[in-house]
Design an enzyme around this catalytic site. Sequence first.
Site, PDB file in Angstrom:
ATOM      1  N   ASP A 286      -4.911  -5.042   1.011  1.00  0.00           N
ATOM      2  CA  ASP A 286      -3.253  -5.455   1.076  1.00  0.00           C
ATOM      3  C   ASP A 286      -2.697  -6.635   1.254  1.00  0.00           C
ATOM      4  O   ASP A 286      -2.990  -7.143   2.683  1.00  0.00           O
ATOM      5  CB  ASP A 286      -2.558  -4.407   2.356  1.00  0.00           C
ATOM      6  CG  ASP A 286      -1.400  -4.540   1.725  1.00  0.00           C
ATOM      7  OD1 ASP A 286      -1.024  -3.861   0.021  1.00  0.00           O
ATOM      8  OD2 ASP A 286      -0.711  -4.040   2.737  1.00  0.00           O
TER       9      ASP A 286
ATOM     10  N   GLU B 191      -5.942  -7.986  -2.718  1.00  0.00           N
ATOM     11  CA  GLU B 191      -4.692  -8.081  -3.493  1.00  0.00           C
ATOM     12  C   GLU B 191      -4.764  -9.635  -3.095  1.00  0.00           C
ATOM     13  O   GLU B 191      -3.879 -10.064  -2.207  1.00  0.00           O
ATOM     14  CB  GLU B 191      -3.651  -7.233  -2.615  1.00  0.00           C
ATOM     15  CG  GLU B 191      -2.835  -7.105  -3.795  1.00  0.00           C
ATOM     16  CD  GLU B 191      -0.815  -6.549  -3.221  1.00  0.00           C
ATOM     17  OE1 GLU B 191      -0.752  -5.680  -3.914  1.00  0.00           O
ATOM     18  OE2 GLU B 191      -1.404  -6.208  -2.230  1.00  0.00           O
TER      19      GLU B 191
END
EC number: 3.2.1.196
Length: 657
Positions: A336, A371
């Site tokens: 993330d 990401e």
Amino acid sequence: MTQLAIGKPTPLGAHYDGQGVNFTLFSAHAERVELCVFDANGQEHRYDLPGHSGDIWHGYLPDARPGLRYGYRVHGPWQPAEGHRFNPAKLLIDPCARQIDGEFKDNPLLHAGHNEPDYRDNAAIVPKCVVVVDHYDWEDDAPPRTPWGSTIIYEAHVKGLTYLHPEIPVEIRGTYKALGHPVMINYLKQLGITALELLPVAQFASEPRLQRMGLSNYWGYNPVAMFALHPAYACSPETALDEFRDAIKALHKAGIEVILDIVLNHSAELDLDGPLFSLRGIDNRSYYWIREDGDYHNWTGCGNTLNLSHPAVVDYASACLRYWVETCHVDGFRFDLAAVMGRTPEFRQDAPLFTAIQNCPVLSQVKLIAEPWDIAPGGYQVGNFPPLFAEWNDHFRDAARRFWLHYDLPLGVFAGRFAASSDVFKRNGRLPSAAINLVTAHDGFTLRDCVCFNHKHNEANGEENRDGTNNNYSNNHGKEGLGGTLDLVERRRDSIHALLTTLLLSQGTPMLLAGDEHGHSQHGNNNAYCQDNQLTWLDWSQASSGLTAFTAALIHLRKRIPALMENRWWEEGDGNVRWLNRYAQPLSTDEWQNGPKQLQILLSDRFLIAINATLEVTEIVLPAGEWHAIPPFAGEDNPVITAVWQGPAHGLCVFQR
């Protein structure tokens, strides 16, 4: 009272050796560390950690056993302007704890203080760490090691995936056990999935703001203890780890990999007004990026940012990742806000954590997905990660939606995204699989909502619809919301088919959001992070079997096309791809830039994707040969030979010769 021996400085955490437990804790700025253990009656017993090796505090408690509940009190300066916020009145979670007992509920006692320390003791309300011992039998488990070129990713939430599944026993729905149930595994196999990517399963907490509104953090991107499994997804919290590993073992036997979404960029301690759980009280200055005024750099939008360039924090993050691979046999990670991993503070491909992963014989062998952004200046790093990483390709997402739903994308741009965005990823020896192609993900509209809503509808999140992106590139086809006339439903269905076909027959690694294959809707909520309810739980009783079959047929078709499976960049004249206009001729420069949205993509010289993304029915002249439409656009044994395809508006079809 038993005294602590000095013990050993490694490994970090609490480790039982059969005779007692060794405790270790990193803190470069602490002046004293107390180990606090709690008996069956909740009575606290404190011990100073006697060992101090460099920045590691350690001690050994003889006769301690698995099941022991513990925490830490860390003494040191309270100097907010310097980034130091030690407060021994607050019991702290071991960052390397393997199990947590208790719930993280909003309470004023969880706050250390802002400018002045809060000296109220909070041990009575803080969840406790638990010493564990591991004797799990993996039997003959082996990772599937699916080649990147053959990988099909399915992004899912542990609870939401199975909580409403009618064929899974009620008592295990929404749990780790349900992931390994034969019904779920058979479904994934029939769909053609090779990798199940799970939203965070490490121990997380709900933000105080959400708790006060009666909501919770559903997605799990708010970690407290990154080595501990979130117990709410277990049938029994005490056996959560074994339940999780049983599921992984069952998935592996079916040839399905498990990828964990992991949050290394921030913690649940949020900003300086947030709760004190662990890192802030252990060594705030080392664990976080601190501004000159002592506040946090908020490069994550979550209040704080972990300093993954600090050697001790790099060691902590690396140990965490190794733990999930070695103890749980996970096959990879999706990181993330992964740009934080490369901050020094500027983003660098040779940042310390990247280097540690590259040099690790364990981590360098698993799938790594970034990401590739954060919210700081210079935070958009798509295409710039080290070669070991694949990356979420938002270029593909936006291009696919714009092409099919906004009709404003040139053919040349669409083709570039279809060809694994080589302008972005073809560098440093990377392969097409480095592009993780997606049309939707957990954050944003579901696929069905992309064709039913022009605007987000996030009122249920309690922020007056301010949260969530406004850049959705969606199209409601003339009516906001679900339902409508038969014509409207058919046009929306055609758009869904076009987007799924583009996703699953493009070069790169496709990622499918769970539920998109059977028409799941979040009723226009494009930021459902706090919706642990029927808005996010997949309703299998309402699933569209026709759309599921369509999706499965596309995935199985993909596996038959060499140009998509060989994971090699397409080159002019190599037989992998030809780009043709509606007359089966190579496109001119002007057609690429300004031509009508009609295109034929010939893959491996045998498979043809014919596209008519215009508003009118158009004749598409197919290349020479005997072409048959194939599933999911025709039956298995379609005898009809086609030379000219009457392409419907916003339509496409796949042929084979």
